[in-house]
Design a protein around this motif. Sequence first.
Motif, short mmCIF file in Angstrom:
data_model
loop_
_atom_site.label_atom_id
_atom_site.label_comp_id
_atom_site.label_asym_id
_atom_site.label_seq_id
_atom_site.Cartn_x
_atom_site.Cartn_y
_atom_site.Cartn_z
N ASP A 19 13.87 -0.78 3.37
CA ASP A 19 12.61 -1.52 3.42
C ASP A 19 11.54 -0.81 2.41
O ASP A 19 10.68 -1.31 1.88
CB ASP A 19 12.30 -2.19 4.63
CG ASP A 19 13.28 -2.73 5.46
OD1 ASP A 19 13.84 -3.82 4.96
OD2 ASP A 19 13.79 -2.67 6.61
N LEU A 20 11.23 0.44 3.12
CA LEU A 20 10.08 1.09 2.68
C LEU A 20 10.32 1.46 1.08
O LEU A 20 9.27 1.39 0.57
CB LEU A 20 10.01 2.46 3.58
CG LEU A 20 9.57 2.09 4.99
CD1 LEU A 20 9.65 3.44 5.78
CD2 LEU A 20 8.41 1.28 5.13
N GLU A 21 11.63 1.96 0.75
CA GLU A 21 11.64 2.15 -0.80
C GLU A 21 11.58 0.86 -1.55
O GLU A 21 11.13 0.80 -2.74
CB GLU A 21 13.18 2.68 -0.87
CG GLU A 21 13.44 4.18 -0.30
CD GLU A 21 14.60 4.73 -0.37
OE1 GLU A 21 14.81 6.01 -0.17
OE2 GLU A 21 15.70 4.02 -0.38
N GLN A 22 12.10 -0.27 -0.86
CA GLN A 22 11.80 -1.67 -1.59
C GLN A 22 10.29 -1.88 -1.71
O GLN A 22 10.00 -2.52 -3.00
CB GLN A 22 12.27 -2.77 -1.02
CG GLN A 22 13.90 -2.89 -1.05
CD GLN A 22 14.55 -2.95 -2.23
OE1 GLN A 22 13.87 -3.76 -3.07
NE2 GLN A 22 15.42 -2.33 -2.78
N ALA A 23 9.51 -1.40 -0.86
CA ALA A 23 8.00 -1.46 -1.02
C ALA A 23 7.42 -0.42 -1.88
O ALA A 23 6.00 -0.37 -2.21
CB ALA A 23 7.45 -1.20 0.34
N GLY A 24 8.25 0.27 -2.74
CA GLY A 24 7.85 1.37 -3.58
C GLY A 24 7.43 2.68 -3.19
O GLY A 24 7.00 3.66 -3.85
N ALA A 25 8.01 2.89 -1.89
CA ALA A 25 7.88 4.27 -1.44
C ALA A 25 8.83 5.31 -1.50
O ALA A 25 10.12 4.63 -1.74
CB ALA A 25 7.46 4.15 0.29
N THR A 26 8.51 6.47 -1.43
CA THR A 26 9.54 7.36 -1.30
C THR A 26 9.79 7.78 0.07
O THR A 26 8.98 8.14 0.68
CB THR A 26 9.26 8.69 -2.12
OG1 THR A 26 9.11 8.42 -3.56
CG2 THR A 26 10.41 9.93 -2.24
N PHE A 27 11.13 7.77 0.75
CA PHE A 27 11.29 7.88 1.99
C PHE A 27 11.61 9.41 2.31
O PHE A 27 12.61 9.85 1.62
CB PHE A 27 12.53 6.81 2.45
CG PHE A 27 12.76 7.04 3.95
CD1 PHE A 27 11.91 6.28 4.87
CD2 PHE A 27 13.51 7.89 4.35
CE1 PHE A 27 11.97 6.33 6.26
CE2 PHE A 27 13.87 8.14 5.89
CZ PHE A 27 13.17 7.20 6.53
N VAL A 28 11.25 9.79 3.23
CA VAL A 28 11.31 11.23 3.65
C VAL A 28 11.73 11.06 4.99
O VAL A 28 11.21 10.82 5.87
CB VAL A 28 10.28 12.35 3.53
CG1 VAL A 28 10.73 13.76 3.93
CG2 VAL A 28 9.87 12.41 1.86
N LEU B 73 0.89 -1.13 0.00
CA LEU B 73 0.13 0.11 -0.10
C LEU B 73 0.74 1.12 0.07
O LEU B 73 0.35 2.45 -0.10
CB LEU B 73 -0.81 0.16 1.14
CG LEU B 73 -1.93 -1.20 1.34
CD1 LEU B 73 -2.74 -1.22 2.71
CD2 LEU B 73 -2.88 -1.17 -0.09
N LEU B 74 2.17 1.34 0.13
CA LEU B 74 3.14 2.44 0.08
C LEU B 74 3.50 2.48 -1.41
O LEU B 74 4.30 3.52 -1.61
CB LEU B 74 4.14 2.35 1.19
CG LEU B 74 3.70 2.26 2.54
CD1 LEU B 74 5.01 2.33 3.45
CD2 LEU B 74 2.81 3.42 2.59
N ARG B 75 3.37 1.69 -2.22
CA ARG B 75 3.87 1.73 -3.57
C ARG B 75 3.47 3.16 -4.01
O ARG B 75 2.16 3.41 -4.28
CB ARG B 75 3.44 0.77 -4.50
CG ARG B 75 4.19 0.79 -6.09
CD ARG B 75 3.93 -0.22 -6.65
NE ARG B 75 4.17 -1.58 -5.85
CZ ARG B 75 5.43 -2.08 -5.65
NH1 ARG B 75 6.35 -1.44 -5.71
NH2 ARG B 75 5.68 -3.31 -4.83
N GLY B 76 4.14 4.10 -4.72
CA GLY B 76 3.97 5.45 -5.07
C GLY B 76 3.71 6.56 -3.88
O GLY B 76 3.19 7.69 -4.42
N ARG B 77 3.86 6.18 -2.84
CA ARG B 77 3.62 7.08 -1.53
C ARG B 77 4.63 7.81 -1.16
O ARG B 77 5.76 7.07 -1.31
CB ARG B 77 2.76 6.37 -0.61
CG ARG B 77 1.73 5.53 -0.92
CD ARG B 77 0.13 6.29 -1.47
NE ARG B 77 0.01 7.31 -0.43
CZ ARG B 77 -1.21 7.24 0.25
NH1 ARG B 77 -2.10 6.37 0.31
NH2 ARG B 77 -1.65 8.39 1.03
N THR B 78 4.59 8.64 -0.41
CA THR B 78 5.72 9.13 0.52
C THR B 78 5.54 9.09 1.74
O THR B 78 4.45 9.42 2.39
CB THR B 78 5.68 10.80 0.05
OG1 THR B 78 5.89 10.75 -1.36
CG2 THR B 78 7.01 11.49 0.75
#
Length: 187
Positions: free
Chosen positions: A141-150, A126-131
């Motif tokens: 881990d979060l970037e591997q899930a498709g998220a942009t990490f801030v 559910l984080l794919r394409g999300r920040t």
Amino acid sequence: MARVLVLTGDAAEELDSMYPVFRLREGGHEAVVAAPTTRPVKLVVHDFEPGWDAYTEKPGHQLPVDLAFGDVRPEDYDALVIPGGRAPEYIRTDADVARIVRHFFDRGLPVGTICHGPQVPAALGLLRGRTTAGFPPLRTDLEQAGATFVDGPDVVDGAMVSCRGWPDLPEWSRAFMQVLEKASVAP
């Protein structure tokens, strides 16, 4: 007044769990705590001590639980909060947690994650394409899930509000309360 569901379990971080519950109640909202069972969850205190490369963990308070994951009807709630600590590691594999979390994301309802909390939506895709923010060592881990990490204290992506951990709770809470109140007045 919004009804906000808080998903947690044993070894959730004490401040990550109790601060949002108290802040929501202070703001006139109903905070409902759900866990694997209805017995009180045993919280832990994570701290950063000199000479340690990682955080330390000590036993914390117990948090009363209102209902078990299996009894949650997500349509009865306006928003969701997922505190950090170690609880997200294992609650993310629970089928009822998946059902609940997907409900909020599918409808664009407010979702707050704290520290390790993003592990739950990340595991569900559910984080794919999300920040998102999160505990900084989770970045990969979060970037591997498709998220942009801030690396920030109050990262807002639509109706999702995230932070790095308990030191960010004042900023996170202000941002989450704004998102919650905005959602409450939306048609």
